[in-house]
Design a protein around this motif. Sequence first.
Motif, PDB file in Angstrom:
ATOM      1  N   PRO A  13       0.740  -1.171  -0.039  1.00 35.22           N
ATOM      2  CA  PRO A  13       0.170   0.241  -0.027  1.00 35.22           C
ATOM      3  C   PRO A  13       0.954   1.450  -0.088  1.00 35.22           C
ATOM      4  O   PRO A  13       1.845   1.234   0.321  1.00 35.22           O
ATOM      5  N   ALA A  14       0.444   2.286  -0.662  1.00 37.41           N
ATOM      6  CA  ALA A  14       1.154   3.564  -0.909  1.00 37.41           C
ATOM      7  C   ALA A  14       1.546   4.188   0.581  1.00 37.41           C
ATOM      8  O   ALA A  14       2.490   4.756   0.574  1.00 37.41           O
ATOM      9  N   SER A  15       0.692   4.075   1.674  1.00 39.60           N
ATOM     10  CA  SER A  15       1.031   4.438   2.843  1.00 39.60           C
ATOM     11  C   SER A  15       2.284   3.820   3.767  1.00 39.60           C
ATOM     12  O   SER A  15       2.815   4.323   4.505  1.00 39.60           O
ATOM     13  N   ASP A  16       2.415   2.567   3.263  1.00 40.65           N
ATOM     14  CA  ASP A  16       3.499   1.711   3.907  1.00 40.65           C
ATOM     15  C   ASP A  16       4.804   2.105   3.474  1.00 40.65           C
ATOM     16  O   ASP A  16       5.073   2.770   2.363  1.00 40.65           O
ATOM     17  N   PRO A  17       5.865   2.070   4.332  1.00 40.50           N
ATOM     18  CA  PRO A  17       7.259   2.136   4.003  1.00 40.50           C
ATOM     19  C   PRO A  17       7.552   1.358   2.779  1.00 40.50           C
ATOM     20  O   PRO A  17       7.019   0.377   2.568  1.00 40.50           O
ATOM     21  N   VAL A  18       8.758   2.038   2.062  1.00 40.98           N
ATOM     22  CA  VAL A  18       9.025   1.237   0.706  1.00 40.98           C
ATOM     23  C   VAL A  18      10.301   0.511   0.875  1.00 40.98           C
ATOM     24  O   VAL A  18      11.448   1.258   1.098  1.00 40.98           O
ATOM     25  N   PRO A  19      10.418  -0.595   0.718  1.00 38.89           N
ATOM     26  CA  PRO A  19      11.587  -1.384   1.007  1.00 38.89           C
ATOM     27  C   PRO A  19      12.393  -1.286  -0.685  1.00 38.89           C
ATOM     28  O   PRO A  19      11.574  -1.750  -1.605  1.00 38.89           O
ATOM     29  N   LEU A  20      13.529  -1.113  -0.307  1.00 42.01           N
ATOM     30  CA  LEU A  20      14.414  -0.820  -1.704  1.00 42.01           C
ATOM     31  C   LEU A  20      15.574  -1.748  -1.778  1.00 42.01           C
ATOM     32  O   LEU A  20      16.170  -2.174  -0.450  1.00 42.01           O
ATOM     33  N   VAL A  21      15.974  -2.774  -2.724  1.00 40.46           N
ATOM     34  CA  VAL A  21      16.952  -3.694  -2.419  1.00 40.46           C
ATOM     35  C   VAL A  21      18.126  -3.326  -3.854  1.00 40.46           C
ATOM     36  O   VAL A  21      17.764  -2.955  -4.628  1.00 40.46           O
ATOM     37  N   ASP A  22      19.322  -3.700  -3.552  1.00 43.84           N
ATOM     38  CA  ASP A  22      20.173  -3.954  -4.417  1.00 43.84           C
ATOM     39  C   ASP A  22      20.036  -5.062  -5.298  1.00 43.84           C
ATOM     40  O   ASP A  22      20.168  -5.932  -4.861  1.00 43.84           O
ATOM     41  N   PRO A  23      19.608  -4.829  -6.636  1.00 42.53           N
ATOM     42  CA  PRO A  23      19.380  -6.011  -7.370  1.00 42.53           C
ATOM     43  C   PRO A  23      20.776  -7.174  -7.617  1.00 42.53           C
ATOM     44  O   PRO A  23      20.485  -8.122  -7.807  1.00 42.53           O
ATOM     45  N   ALA A  24      21.699  -6.505  -7.509  1.00 36.80           N
ATOM     46  CA  ALA A  24      23.025  -7.234  -7.448  1.00 36.80           C
ATOM     47  C   ALA A  24      23.328  -7.963  -6.087  1.00 36.80           C
ATOM     48  O   ALA A  24      24.342  -9.029  -6.003  1.00 36.80           O
ATOM     49  N   GLY A  25      22.442  -7.590  -5.090  1.00 37.68           N
ATOM     50  CA  GLY A  25      22.670  -8.160  -3.747  1.00 37.68           C
ATOM     51  C   GLY A  25      23.757  -7.786  -2.950  1.00 37.68           C
ATOM     52  O   GLY A  25      24.018  -8.557  -2.124  1.00 37.68           O
ATOM     53  N   ALA A  26      24.592  -6.726  -3.303  1.00 41.49           N
ATOM     54  CA  ALA A  26      25.852  -6.567  -2.884  1.00 41.49           C
ATOM     55  C   ALA A  26      25.414  -5.322  -1.786  1.00 41.49           C
ATOM     56  O   ALA A  26      26.269  -5.533  -0.780  1.00 41.49           O
ATOM     57  N   GLY A  27      24.526  -4.597  -1.629  1.00 40.97           N
ATOM     58  CA  GLY A  27      24.144  -3.504  -0.903  1.00 40.97           C
ATOM     59  C   GLY A  27      23.259  -3.997   0.115  1.00 40.97           C
ATOM     60  O   GLY A  27      22.271  -4.960  -0.135  1.00 40.97           O
ATOM     61  N   PRO A  28      23.035  -3.078   1.087  1.00 42.93           N
ATOM     62  CA  PRO A  28      22.061  -3.379   2.377  1.00 42.93           C
ATOM     63  C   PRO A  28      20.856  -3.098   1.662  1.00 42.93           C
ATOM     64  O   PRO A  28      20.710  -2.104   0.717  1.00 42.93           O
ATOM     65  N   ALA A  29      19.770  -3.684   2.258  1.00 43.61           N
ATOM     66  CA  ALA A  29      18.132  -2.810   2.141  1.00 43.61           C
ATOM     67  C   ALA A  29      18.072  -1.636   2.637  1.00 43.61           C
ATOM     68  O   ALA A  29      18.832  -1.242   3.615  1.00 43.61           O
TER      69      ALA A  29
END
Length: 122
Positions: free
Chosen positions: A41-57
């Motif tokens: 839902p748009a009101s929820d926090p937005v989780p972002l990830v590194d598609p290479a898996g190298a960086g932190p969420a």
Amino acid sequence: MDSPARFKDLCLDARDHQALADWWCRAMGYRRRVGPSGPRPASDPVPLVDPAGAGPALWVNRVIEDKVVKNRLHFDVDGDVEALLALGATLVRGRDEEIGWDVLADPEGNEFCVFAARRSAG
């Protein structure tokens, strides 16, 4: 002996968390994490990830207040200052004889330090 804690995710507060999540995706090449039930839902926090898996969420959390003081914690990134400025970052302090990096702020004023992009050996 095991440590009592370890990093899980990084979190960033924003008034417009959806727009700032999009900005950090463009800046870092991250992607929104979509769960098994689809987009959040748009009101929820937005989780972002590194598609290479190298960086932190990175979670971008909605808050109601504006940022008013300097961050106590900030990101250090390897990157291209001019490209980040073109995306909408602002220059807070340029590298000089005291510091060997540039200090920028994202569109909501969150500071981050930019070091010259590392070149891979090849």
